[in-house]
Write an enzyme that holds these catalytic residues in place. Sequence first.
Site, PDB file in Angstrom:
ATOM      1  N   TYR A 263     -11.283   0.712  10.356  1.00  0.00           N
ATOM      2  CA  TYR A 263     -12.467   1.246   9.656  1.00  0.00           C
ATOM      3  C   TYR A 263     -12.840   0.420   8.432  1.00  0.00           C
ATOM      4  CZ  TYR A 263      -8.544   3.514   7.275  1.00  0.00           C
ATOM      5  OH  TYR A 263      -7.357   3.757   6.637  1.00  0.00           O
ATOM      6  N   LYS A 264     -12.109  -0.679   8.190  1.00  0.00           N
ATOM      7  CA  LYS A 264     -12.459  -1.547   7.061  1.00  0.00           C
ATOM      8  C   LYS A 264     -13.379  -2.648   7.595  1.00  0.00           C
ATOM      9  CE  LYS A 264      -8.440   0.023   4.548  1.00  0.00           C
ATOM     10  NZ  LYS A 264      -7.007  -0.063   4.303  1.00  0.00           N
TER      11      LYS A 264
ATOM     12  N   ASP B  94       1.467  -5.434   8.297  1.00  0.00           N
ATOM     13  CA  ASP B  94       0.312  -4.549   8.136  1.00  0.00           C
ATOM     14  C   ASP B  94      -0.926  -5.434   8.010  1.00  0.00           C
ATOM     15  OD1 ASP B  94      -1.816  -3.083   6.920  1.00  0.00           O
ATOM     16  OD2 ASP B  94      -0.386  -1.527   6.357  1.00  0.00           O
TER      17      ASP B  94
ATOM     18  N   PHE C  91       0.849  -1.196   0.000  1.00  0.00           N
ATOM     19  CA  PHE C  91       0.000   0.000   0.000  1.00  0.00           C
ATOM     20  C   PHE C  91       0.894   1.259   0.000  1.00  0.00           C
ATOM     21  CE2 PHE C  91      -2.740   3.171   2.029  1.00  0.00           C
ATOM     22  CZ  PHE C  91      -3.952   2.973   1.374  1.00  0.00           C
TER      23      PHE C  91
ATOM     24  N   ARG D  38     -12.012  -3.581  -7.569  1.00  0.00           N
ATOM     25  CA  ARG D  38     -12.020  -4.393  -6.344  1.00  0.00           C
ATOM     26  C   ARG D  38     -13.436  -4.661  -5.893  1.00  0.00           C
ATOM     27  NH1 ARG D  38      -8.354  -2.188  -1.495  1.00  0.00           N
ATOM     28  NH2 ARG D  38     -10.067  -0.703  -1.527  1.00  0.00           N
TER      29      ARG D  38
HETATM   30  C1  PLP Z   1      -6.146   1.096   4.345  1.00  0.00           C
HETATM   31  C2  PLP Z   1      -4.692   0.864   4.473  1.00  0.00           C
HETATM   32  C3  PLP Z   1      -3.863   1.783   5.117  1.00  0.00           C
HETATM   33  C4  PLP Z   1      -4.430   3.070   5.631  1.00  0.00           C
HETATM   34  O1  PLP Z   1      -3.571   3.808   6.432  1.00  0.00           O
HETATM   35  P1  PLP Z   1      -4.190   5.048   7.244  1.00  0.00           P
HETATM   36  O2  PLP Z   1      -3.075   5.594   8.006  1.00  0.00           O
HETATM   37  O3  PLP Z   1      -5.296   4.492   8.084  1.00  0.00           O
HETATM   38  O4  PLP Z   1      -4.740   5.996   6.244  1.00  0.00           O
HETATM   39  C5  PLP Z   1      -2.523   1.462   5.269  1.00  0.00           C
HETATM   40  N1  PLP Z   1      -2.012   0.298   4.796  1.00  0.00           N
HETATM   41  C6  PLP Z   1      -2.798  -0.601   4.146  1.00  0.00           C
HETATM   42  C7  PLP Z   1      -2.218  -1.884   3.655  1.00  0.00           C
HETATM   43  C8  PLP Z   1      -4.141  -0.330   3.957  1.00  0.00           C
HETATM   44  O5  PLP Z   1      -4.913  -1.213   3.310  1.00  0.00           O
END
Ligand code: PLP
Length: 428
Positions: free
Chosen positions: A254-255, A229, A152, A403
């Site tokens: 939040y997911k 992560d 990400f 997705r």
């Molecule tokens: C959604 C997501 C994030 C989001 O990071 P935030 O700091 O909450 O914006 C980070 N890493 C991955 C792999 C994600 O899917």
Amino acid sequence: MTTTASITEYAATTRGHLEQPRTGVTALDDASELDRADPLAPFRERFLPIDDPGILAYLDGNSLGRPLRRTAARLTELLTVEWGTRLVRGWSEGWMTEPERLGDRLGAAALGAAPGQTIIADQTTVCLYKAIRAAAAMRPGRREIVTDVHNFPTDRYVVEGIAAELGMAVRWLETDPAAGPTPESVAAAIGPDTALVTLSHVAYSSAFLADMRAITAAVHRVGALVVWDLCHSVGSVDVRLDEAQADFAAGCTYKYLSGGPGAPAFLYVRRAHHGRFHQPIWGWVGRASPFAMADGYRPAEGVRAAASGTPPVVGMTGVADGVELVAEVGISRIRAKAVALTELAVELADAWLAPYGFSLASPRDPAHRGAHVTLAHAEAESLTAKLVKAGVIVDFRPPDGIRIGCSPLSTSYSDLWRAMYRIAELAH
Ligand SMILES: *Cc1c(COP(=O)(O)O)cnc(C)c1O
């Protein structure tokens, strides 16, 4: 359950209506039957109904989970009772220690983490920064941070920033875009100069589910540390941090946990590292005896040393509800439904969409797949915009991915069926 029947044949038999297909593919009636037999179906009622007749199916819970009814009530209660009447006394009546209490509940329900190792704090990005900096500091003299090219963006940027800050080098793992890092590919990229490896357990783009235990073991064999992560795995797959001997982990709430937009993240620090890890953001809440307001920073005991500032009490409200629901249902049942939903998505994509230029950009084997399915298509971006307009809420991920998120607690089989059918109608 599979067939080669194309959507053209299908549409010819149904004259454009969503009815039984002629043969082979799971039919709408069959999808409804799957819903009737689904032991998790009653939990869909726990979510606030989507008050928008224009929405045919919400398949983006892996970006933002739907809110729980209970959270509406809990937020009001927080406002009127806890905040409204307890006021500043709330801090000494539980708010201050809620990050660890909720962290423990999350650890037990979804992370395979024994108590005392998980804390709710900050955002994922900040937690990753803290964990990666702490891990780098635990391996002085080693110059490399390893991550994969398809990780990400925020994870990649944090790694690049830390490498620039500490004069380290980033070693990029080249992985297949429709897959992700394997124990073999990681083992080939690490060595005596590797300080740490940071990877996503479930890839945000392909949904590839990495072998946490084998990769962690490979990283430990060269004396390095691993930071996982868990954004796309928490609440969707059975994570076993303790069993895998993971060093650090972070993820968002939040997911799949439905904590709400911008809800705080979590950070896990393996007990063996307590007292030895030093995160870079020294704040009063991560200090021993914060209310002593004393001079100089001395880290608190245990995972508390990972905290920096005031606990996000409002944001934790929705997280607590999401965690309780996962605990009630059980992560193994959630995972089983994620597999069944994504299998249905793959089956329908093969039958209806493959003839129109779609290809599967997620692993075909559900054992290597999280709770979403990504379909590659040359016009993915414009198709996604059309789909959203048509009430099928999915998202586009560059360069060419659509997705399809299959949040197990809020998605029905017939939701998914209707959405896939709509995609086929739009595509052909
Ligand atoms: C959604 C997501 C994030 C989001 O990071 P935030 O700091 O909450 O914006 C980070 N890493 C991955 C792999 C994600 O899917």
